[in-house]
Design an enzyme around this catalytic site. Structure first.
Site, PDB file in Angstrom:
ATOM      1  N   ASP A   1       0.819  -1.214   0.000  1.00  8.85           N
ATOM      2  CA  ASP A   1       0.000   0.000   0.000  1.00  8.85           C
ATOM      3  C   ASP A   1       0.855   1.268   0.000  1.00  8.85           C
ATOM      4  O   ASP A   1       0.368   2.343   0.323  1.00  8.85           O
ATOM      5  CB  ASP A   1      -0.954   0.003   1.205  1.00  8.85           C
ATOM      6  CG  ASP A   1      -0.192   0.030   2.525  1.00  8.85           C
ATOM      7  OD1 ASP A   1       1.059  -0.032   2.502  1.00  8.85           O
ATOM      8  OD2 ASP A   1      -0.845   0.103   3.584  1.00  8.85           O
TER       9      ASP A   1
ATOM     10  N   CYS B   1       4.762  -0.001   2.744  1.00 11.72           N
ATOM     11  CA  CYS B   1       5.314  -1.310   3.087  1.00 11.72           C
ATOM     12  C   CYS B   1       6.735  -1.230   3.632  1.00 11.72           C
ATOM     13  O   CYS B   1       7.102  -1.998   4.510  1.00 11.72           O
ATOM     14  CB  CYS B   1       5.222  -2.265   1.915  1.00 11.72           C
ATOM     15  SG  CYS B   1       5.889  -1.584   0.403  1.00 11.72           S
TER      16      CYS B   1
ATOM     17  N   HIS C   1       7.819  -2.886  -4.059  1.00 10.35           N
ATOM     18  CA  HIS C   1       7.339  -3.493  -2.816  1.00 10.35           C
ATOM     19  C   HIS C   1       8.437  -4.104  -1.933  1.00 10.35           C
ATOM     20  O   HIS C   1       9.418  -4.646  -2.435  1.00 10.35           O
ATOM     21  CB  HIS C   1       6.304  -4.571  -3.158  1.00 10.35           C
ATOM     22  CG  HIS C   1       5.676  -5.156  -1.943  1.00 10.35           C
ATOM     23  ND1 HIS C   1       4.961  -4.398  -1.053  1.00 10.35           N
ATOM     24  CD2 HIS C   1       5.682  -6.420  -1.446  1.00 10.35           C
ATOM     25  CE1 HIS C   1       4.553  -5.165  -0.057  1.00 10.35           C
ATOM     26  NE2 HIS C   1       4.973  -6.397  -0.275  1.00 10.35           N
TER      27      HIS C   1
END
Lengths: 266, 264
Positions: free
Chosen positions: B79, B82, B258
């Protein structure tokens, strides 16, 4: 204000709003704001029209709707007093301005939002959604009229501001924020405003009455303990609403297309 | 003739609506996927990465190489927060078993508030985030098995978990502003350090880059090793230590956009 037992006191959002309520408890000559008796996530506020502007001498009242994710997501402001700069009964939010992109920061607060509103009132509307570009005379007339304006919940709003308390000085950080921030109407249709879509045609007086009724209904609705859940649904449904309106628009276009084809081909 | 132009216009309109519709839907799907993933997941065997890439040769060979060095992975919700979430979880988890470092970190965290206020951050809200941050640190402070359970619970409560993220963002921003002359060189474009902080560090959901990691690890005095897994050449998963030369206390896996947690 007694919210104990009604909200999860461990929730950071609840703790934060209780703190803000405490901080804003005392009215200044510039603004005041407090949560509704029975809903910590809806506040009513009153601000003084900024001096040496078209709004000088005016007193403007409105609602602040706080998302369940507050302070991760910004509060929404709705003006109730006709003012000639912002449409009444329309959500406006702290947003990105063209030259200096800024986004909401969790370390800002309801006070920040109110300061931004005051600072933003004298700026030109430039035809953006939710903005009004009334003439100086009309705005001054509305400013005078605003002194008699009454909120069904808070009463005569002109009495809410303090006449003696000196305003809290604006910090350097707040000033930087005020220089760059912009307020913009929330253009996604929202469930609690949708019945006001045609309000442009009704007189100011009717509008005022209609604007107040829904608040009463809502307060009754929200007396159940699942307030937070309700609001979550509301926030989430706004993107859904947009989806549906786009879908409906494309269906209508398709139907018009078929009708036109039928008319011209036969 | 008229009919045609009318029709063209209409199709054009529908096209635009279609595009918007698809975009809307895509965004919603992304949000739903993101929200279906736990903020911080359970520990999984590193083999789950190999299974994930069974069809993808480049990533598969890298997943295997990673499997030589690490035993477990813990995934976090993609989101934009992270990095901060993964780091703080992994670091606190490590501190549960290390009383001395825990006390040192607690002391540093305790003092951090005043220096942020001194930098001009609004006292009222900084205090709010700091209180919750200290609460979380205190709750995992007892060196027992239940601290691990408590940590996992706290980090999966959206409100609490996000407050930790906000506070780390503030610490990062504070470090960048304090050493603005140094960090200015890392910022591309015309932006000043404080503009960069307001736009890329302090707001939630903004992804973290090298500069965020350098600033935060320096501010906390904690070593972080990031393993980069991408389509680049070779079968190795490059390691990068922040700050340079530090002994890593936390290992993170980076795949474009991510971060997840790795365990040796």
């Amino acid at each position: 204000m007694s919210f104990e037992g009604k909200y999860n006191a461990k929730s950071p959002a609840v703790k934060r709003l209780m703190r803000e309520a405490q901080e804003l408890h005392e009215a200044t000559e510039e603004y005041c704001a407090s949560p509704l008796e029975d809903n910590l996530f809806e506040w009513h506020f009153t601000v003084q029209g900024p001096p040496s502007t078209d709004f000088e001498g005016g007193v403007y009242h409105g609602r602040i709707l706080l998302p369940p994710e507050y302070p991760m997501k910004p509060p929404n402001i709705i003006l109730l007093t006709p003012n000639g700069r912002f449409e009444t009964n329309k959500k406006i939010c702290l947003s990105i301005s063209g030259h200096h992109p800024e986004t909401w920061q969790p370390s800002w607060s309801i006070r920040t939002a109110l300061l931004a509103l005051i600072a933003f009132m004298p700026t030109p509307g430039n035809g953006t959604i939710g903005s009004l570009d009334y003439s100086k005379e009309e705005r001054q007339k509305l400013a005078k009229k605003s002194l008699n304006w009454q909120c069904d919940i808070c009463g005569k709003v002109v009495d809410l501001l303090s006449k003696n308390t000196v305003k809290k000085p604006i910090t350097v950080e707040e000033q930087t924020m005020l220089n760059t921030i912009a307020l913009k109407a929330d253009d996604s249709p929202t469930s609690d405003m949708s019945y006001l879509v045609n309000s442009d045609t009704v007189s100011e007086n009717q509008l005022r009455q209609r604007g107040i009724e829904p608040i009463i209904n809502e307060t009754q609705d929200r007396q159940q303990p699942d307030v937070i859940v309700n609001q979550q649904v509301e926030t989430m449904s706004s993107s859904n609403d947009l989806f549906w309106s786009i879908l409906i628009a494309s269906l209508v276009s398709a139907i018009i297309l078929l009708v036109l084809r039928r008319l011209f081909l036969v | 003739m008229e009919e045609k132009s009318c029709k063209e216009q209409l199709t054009e309109n529908t096209d635009i609506n279609q595009d918007e519709l698809i975009l809307q839907q895509q965004r919603r799907i992304e949000m739903e996927i993101s929200e279906s993933i736990a903020l911080v997941g359970e520990k999984e065997s590193i083999k789950s990465l190999e299974r994930e890439y069974s069809e993808d040769e480049i990533y598969l060979s890298k997943a295997k190489a990673l499997g030589q060095k690490y035993s477990y992975i813990r995934r976090t919700r993609p989101d934009g927060n992270c990095f901060f979430r993964a780091f703080s979880y992994a670091y606190l988890e490590k501190l549960i078993g290390n009383k001395e470092e825990y006390e040192k970190f607690r002391e540093l965290a305790l003092k951090s508030k005043d220096s942020l206020v001194a930098l001009g951050f609004p006292q009222f809200t900084v205090e709010d985030f700091h209180d919750t941050f200290m609460d979380v640190i205190d709750k995992v402070g007892e060196d027992t098995e239940s601290s691990y359970i408590e940590l996992h619970k706290l980090f999966n409560e959206q409100g609490c978990s996000d407050y930790v993220v906000v506070y780390l963002r503030l610490i990062t921003s504070g470090q960048l502003r304090r050493e603005a002359d140094f960090y200015q060189h890392f910022i591309e474009g015309e932006r000043t350090v404080s503009e960069f902080c307001r736009q890329e560090v302090e707001p939630m959901y903004k992804e973290s880059d090298h500069i965020h990691i350098i600033a935060m690890s320096t501010a906390l005095g904690t070593g972080i090793r990031v393993r980069y897994m991408d389509r680049g050449a070779g079968t190795e998963v490059t390691a990068h230590d922040f700050p340079e030369g530090a002994t890593p206390a936390v290992h993170l896996l980076y795949r474009p956009g991510h971060y997840d947690i790795l365990y040796p």
